[in-house]
Design an enzyme around this catalytic site. Structure first.
Site, PDB file in Angstrom:
ATOM      1  CE  LYS A 110      81.534  27.438  64.685  1.00 54.29           C
ATOM      2  NZ  LYS A 110      81.553  26.285  65.558  1.00 54.29           N
ATOM      3  CE  LYS A 189      73.223  37.803  76.062  1.00 51.62           C
ATOM      4  NZ  LYS A 189      72.574  36.940  75.126  1.00 51.62           N
ATOM      5  CE  LYS A 192      79.535  29.411  78.280  1.00 54.35           C
ATOM      6  NZ  LYS A 192      78.188  29.576  78.824  1.00 54.35           N
TER       7      LYS A 192
HETATM    8  P1  ADP Z   1      76.897  32.491  77.100  1.00 57.12           P
HETATM    9  O1  ADP Z   1      76.473  33.649  76.233  1.00 57.12           O
HETATM   10  O2  ADP Z   1      77.667  32.942  78.274  1.00 57.12           O
HETATM   11  O3  ADP Z   1      77.559  31.377  76.325  1.00 57.12           O
HETATM   12  P2  ADP Z   1      74.620  30.767  77.087  1.00 57.12           P
HETATM   13  O4  ADP Z   1      74.359  31.067  75.653  1.00 57.12           O
HETATM   14  O5  ADP Z   1      75.116  29.417  77.464  1.00 57.12           O
HETATM   15  O6  ADP Z   1      75.581  31.890  77.704  1.00 57.12           O
HETATM   16  O7  ADP Z   1      73.315  31.115  77.918  1.00 57.12           O
HETATM   17  C1  ADP Z   1      72.405  30.206  78.457  1.00 57.12           C
HETATM   18  C2  ADP Z   1      71.110  30.956  78.674  1.00 57.12           C
HETATM   19  O8  ADP Z   1      71.319  32.029  79.618  1.00 57.12           O
HETATM   20  C3  ADP Z   1      70.688  31.606  77.375  1.00 57.12           C
HETATM   21  O9  ADP Z   1      69.583  30.938  76.865  1.00 57.12           O
HETATM   22  C4  ADP Z   1      70.303  33.018  77.717  1.00 57.12           C
HETATM   23  O10 ADP Z   1      68.930  33.137  77.666  1.00 57.12           O
HETATM   24  C5  ADP Z   1      70.724  33.239  79.138  1.00 57.12           C
HETATM   25  N1  ADP Z   1      71.705  34.327  79.139  1.00 57.12           N
HETATM   26  C6  ADP Z   1      73.027  34.223  78.893  1.00 57.12           C
HETATM   27  N2  ADP Z   1      73.658  35.414  79.017  1.00 57.12           N
HETATM   28  C7  ADP Z   1      72.699  36.312  79.345  1.00 57.12           C
HETATM   29  C8  ADP Z   1      72.698  37.714  79.606  1.00 57.12           C
HETATM   30  N3  ADP Z   1      73.818  38.422  79.579  1.00 57.12           N
HETATM   31  N4  ADP Z   1      71.524  38.302  79.898  1.00 57.12           N
HETATM   32  C9  ADP Z   1      70.379  37.577  79.957  1.00 57.12           C
HETATM   33  N5  ADP Z   1      70.314  36.259  79.733  1.00 57.12           N
HETATM   34  C10 ADP Z   1      71.439  35.612  79.420  1.00 57.12           C
END
Ligand code: ADP
Ligand code: TRP
Length: 320
Positions: A110, A189, A192
């Site tokens: 950030k 990847k 969100k």
């Molecule tokens: P986002 O990237 O959508 O904001 P989060 O950071 O809230 O998702 O993710 C919550 C958990 O889900 C993370 O700790 C991560 O380990 C897992 N995760 C999120 N996106 C992926 C992905 N594309 N592949 C594998 N694991 C993921």
């Protein structure tokens, strides 16, 4: 073994969340003492709309139950329902070197982007350490991106134990390495933040439409293709049995098919996989009081354990 993990209610769960993290929590509820919580205090560093945060928190509970989290096996609770953890967080804060937090990626990224970070984001790993240490957790199943935070947790536990005597159990991270990166509809990847997600519980028709819109290359139909590194194949593999996966790989190598057929096969597998969770979700969504009762019961069990650990830490540090 005591297993613990948390997930932030920052939006609806997508395939990446499930295959990267949630799936392991659910597997580990069998044969272990498991604590799983919805990290709404962590989510507060990004979701600034109270009604939305409340809604995401409730929906996260429903989704976890629908995906197979069994409240008679695991303790399911909301992070803010256990104030002992926030108190423990302060004790840990006093043994946390600034430099350690400055190296943590969420804050570092950030800052590198020139965005203003608040102290909550900066101290995020300390609250996460309190979440874990507050229950004497042995194993923390997490996605690959959270491993750094578990290392911080172990560092803080080690420092506290060194200063004040044996207080905390040092936990270990457990990472599913074969699904470290679930790709999104654009091949990057799934996240969100990239607007490329397929939510687990979007209506079946909308999900199919999203699957049909997954980006692919413009290879002519008759040309054979290596399945390795193909994101559509990777997504298919998430839902496929080993045999279905091998058959699809053979089809890729042979050529003579269109990506549309793969997408359709993927949508069919996803529908079959989600049939049971979807029907369980309907039940929980129409019984919010039952969900609230499960969370209240989880919180009271969690508070009992966290209270014990907090008192131990307070005593050792001389504030009790
Ligand atoms: P986002 O990237 O959508 O904001 P989060 O950071 O809230 O998702 O993710 C919550 C958990 O889900 C993370 O700790 C991560 O380990 C897992 N995760 C999120 N996106 C992926 C992905 N594309 N592949 C594998 N694991 C993921
Ligand atoms: N930081 C984790 C994530 O974003 C969520 C989390 C908060 C957590 N506290 C935790 C995970 C404790 C494991 C243990 O995914």
């Amino acid at each position: 073994m005591r297993v613990l993990s948390g997930i932030q209610p920052t939006g609806r769960f997508h395939w990446g969340n499930y295959f990267g993290a949630i799936r392991q929590y659910i597997d580990l509820q069998h044969g272990n003492e498991a604590y799983y919580f919805i990290a709404n205090l962590h989510a507060l560093t990004t979701v600034r709309e109270p009604a939305l945060l409340r809604q995401y928190t409730h929906e996260a509970a429903i989704d976890l139950l629908a995906l197979g989290l069994d409240p008679t096996k695991a303790t399911l609770y909301v992070q803010s329902d256990v104030p002992e953890v926030s108190e423990l967080c302060w004790l840990l804060m006093t043994v946390t070197p600034m430099g350690l937090l400055e190296r943590c990626v969420a804050y570092k990224d950030k800052k590198a982007k020139g965005l203003a970070a608040d102290a909550g984001l900066f101290a995020y790993p300390v609250l996460m350490a309190a979440d874990i240490l507050g229950y004497d957790s042995d194993v923390v199943p997490v996605g690959a991106d959270q491993v750094q935070h578990i290392e911080v947790c172990r560092d803080l536990a080690g420092s506290f134990n060194h200063l004040f005597g044996e207080t905390f159990v040092l936990p270990k991270a457990k990472v599913l390495d074969d699904s470290a990166k679930v790709p999104g509809t654009d091949g990057e990847k799934m996240s969100k933040s990239y607007n490329n997600t397929i939510e687990l519980f979007e209506p079946a028709k909308a999900m199919r439409k999203k699957i049909m819109s997954i980006k692919t290359d413009s290879r002519p139909m008759e040309q054979p293709k290596d399945p390795a590194g193909d994101h559509l194949f990777d997504l298919y593999s998430l839902f496929a049995t080993p045999q279905q996966r091998d058959e699809m790989a053979a089809l890729y190598r042979r050529g003579g098919f269109g990506y549309g057929e793969v997408k359709k096969a993927l949508a069919d597998l996803a529908d079959a996989f989600l049939a049971e969770p979807r029907s369980r979700r309907e039940h929980w969504a129409s019984h919010p009081d039952e969900v609230r009762a499960i969370l209240a019961d989880g919180a009271s069990r969690a508070r009992k354990k966290a209270g014990e650990v907090l008192r131990r830490a307070q005593k050792n540090a001389g504030v009790r």
